[in-house]
Each structure stands twice: as C-alpha cells, then as structure tokens.
Design an enzyme around this catalytic site. Structure first.
Site, short mmCIF file in Angstrom:
data_model
loop_
_atom_site.label_atom_id
_atom_site.label_comp_id
_atom_site.label_asym_id
_atom_site.label_seq_id
_atom_site.Cartn_x
_atom_site.Cartn_y
_atom_site.Cartn_z
N ASP A 8 0.79 -1.22 0.02
CA ASP A 8 0.04 -0.04 0.02
C ASP A 8 0.95 1.36 0.07
O ASP A 8 2.22 1.05 -0.26
CB ASP A 8 -0.94 -0.30 1.07
N HIS A 9 0.41 2.21 0.26
CA HIS A 9 1.16 3.54 0.42
C HIS A 9 2.32 3.74 1.08
O HIS A 9 3.26 4.40 0.98
CB HIS A 9 0.06 4.62 0.21
N CYS A 65 3.08 -3.06 4.22
CA CYS A 65 2.05 -1.98 4.40
C CYS A 65 2.58 -1.46 5.97
O CYS A 65 3.55 -1.78 6.33
CB CYS A 65 0.47 -2.55 4.82
N GLY A 66 1.82 -0.20 6.59
CA GLY A 66 2.35 0.39 7.80
C GLY A 66 2.65 -0.58 8.88
O GLY A 66 3.86 -0.53 9.44
N GLY A 68 2.07 -4.08 8.58
CA GLY A 68 2.23 -5.67 8.14
C GLY A 68 0.93 -6.25 8.76
O GLY A 68 0.84 -7.43 8.23
N GLY A 70 -2.59 -5.72 8.53
CA GLY A 70 -3.50 -5.87 7.49
C GLY A 70 -3.24 -6.78 6.55
O GLY A 70 -3.93 -7.70 5.91
N HIS A 98 10.35 -22.78 10.93
CA HIS A 98 9.57 -23.44 11.40
C HIS A 98 8.02 -23.68 10.82
O HIS A 98 7.21 -24.63 10.99
CB HIS A 98 9.27 -22.95 12.66
N ARG A 132 9.70 -32.31 12.72
CA ARG A 132 8.48 -32.01 13.50
C ARG A 132 7.48 -30.85 13.20
O ARG A 132 6.45 -30.85 13.63
CB ARG A 132 8.84 -31.90 15.14
N HIS A 133 8.34 -29.88 12.55
CA HIS A 133 7.36 -28.90 11.99
C HIS A 133 6.44 -29.17 11.06
O HIS A 133 5.42 -28.43 10.59
CB HIS A 133 8.35 -27.60 11.47
#
Length: 144
Positions: A8-9, A65-66, A68, A70, A98, A132-133
């Site tokens: 975004d902006h 984004c500002g 992160g 959203g 992970h 395991r992950h």
C-alpha cells in the site's frame, strides 16, 4: 525463482528497494503494489499476490504495509498461504524454518529499508526444517 510483491502507500519506497534487490539477484518479480503515496486500500494489492502464491503461480510473496498486520490478515485467508509478519531477520528465519512461510509481511512504519533488504535476503536463503514442524504445518488449514 518468481516472487510476487504488493504494497500500500506506506510501503511504496520499501517495495522499490526490495524489487531492485530481487532483480539484482536475477529473480523475476511481479509487482502488484501501488507506486504512489496516496492512500489506498491494502486488500486490493494483497489479493493478487496471495492468490498467485496460493495457486503456486509464483514461488514466494512479499507484502508491505504500515504495520504489516492488515496484509498478513488478508493473505492468510487463502488456504495454501502461510504469511508471517516480521520486523527483524531473526523472526524471518524462524517463519521460514518452522512455519514454511510463503509470504513475508513487512511493517514499513517499524523497519528501515536496509533492515528490510536484510530480512528479504534471509527470507530467500532460509529453508524449511521439516521434521516435527511438518506435522504442525499440516494442522494449520481449517478442516470443516
């Protein structure tokens, strides 16, 4: 390698620096972000990236984004997307090792451009550990 990027902006300048870095590494970049500073709605730029990652049309995605948050919330609506919000390289390493994250979400208002370039480098250089992950990753999608 193919990477889709959106912003975004708040992330315009960051996106330009990341695209330049990726292209210098010979990576094909699909840009779905805004190139302006005028306020825009981040979901409009997330959906093209997340849908391409979801459908495996690209290898990885990057969203900026500002905060992160959203972009991460929107991207994680897709069943094959694992978007991780990161503000330092150590967290980037862990979301790859992970969580096998396939979209990196960056908070532009809480990071610097040099820091973000290092985060992207770690994102590209870090592999999923498996083991395991793997079982945990398989439990993420909602099974209705």
């Amino acid at each position: 390698m193919k990477i889709a990027i959106g912003n975004d902006h708040a992330g315009t300048e960051y996106k330009a620096a990341v695209v330049e870095f990726l292209q210098s590494k010979g990576i094909e970049v699909s840009n779905f972000g805004t190139d302006g500073l005028e306020s825009v709605d981040y979901p409009d730029f997330v959906h093209p990236v997340a849908s391409r990652v979801n459908d495996k049309q690209v290898d990885l995605g990057i969203l900026i984004c500002g905060t992160g948050n959203g972009v991460a919330m929107t991207a994680n609506k897709y069943p094959n997307v694992r978007a991780g919000l990161c503000w330092n390289k150590e967290i980037v390493q862990l979301i790859r090792e992970h969580n096998n994250a396939n979209i990196l979400c960056i908070p532009a208002r809480f990071t610097s451009i040099p820091q973000v370039i290092e985060m992207v480098r770690v994102y590209l250089d870090t592999e999923f550990l498996g083991g395991r992950h793997t079982n945990r990753i398989e439990k993420i999608p909602l099974k209705c």
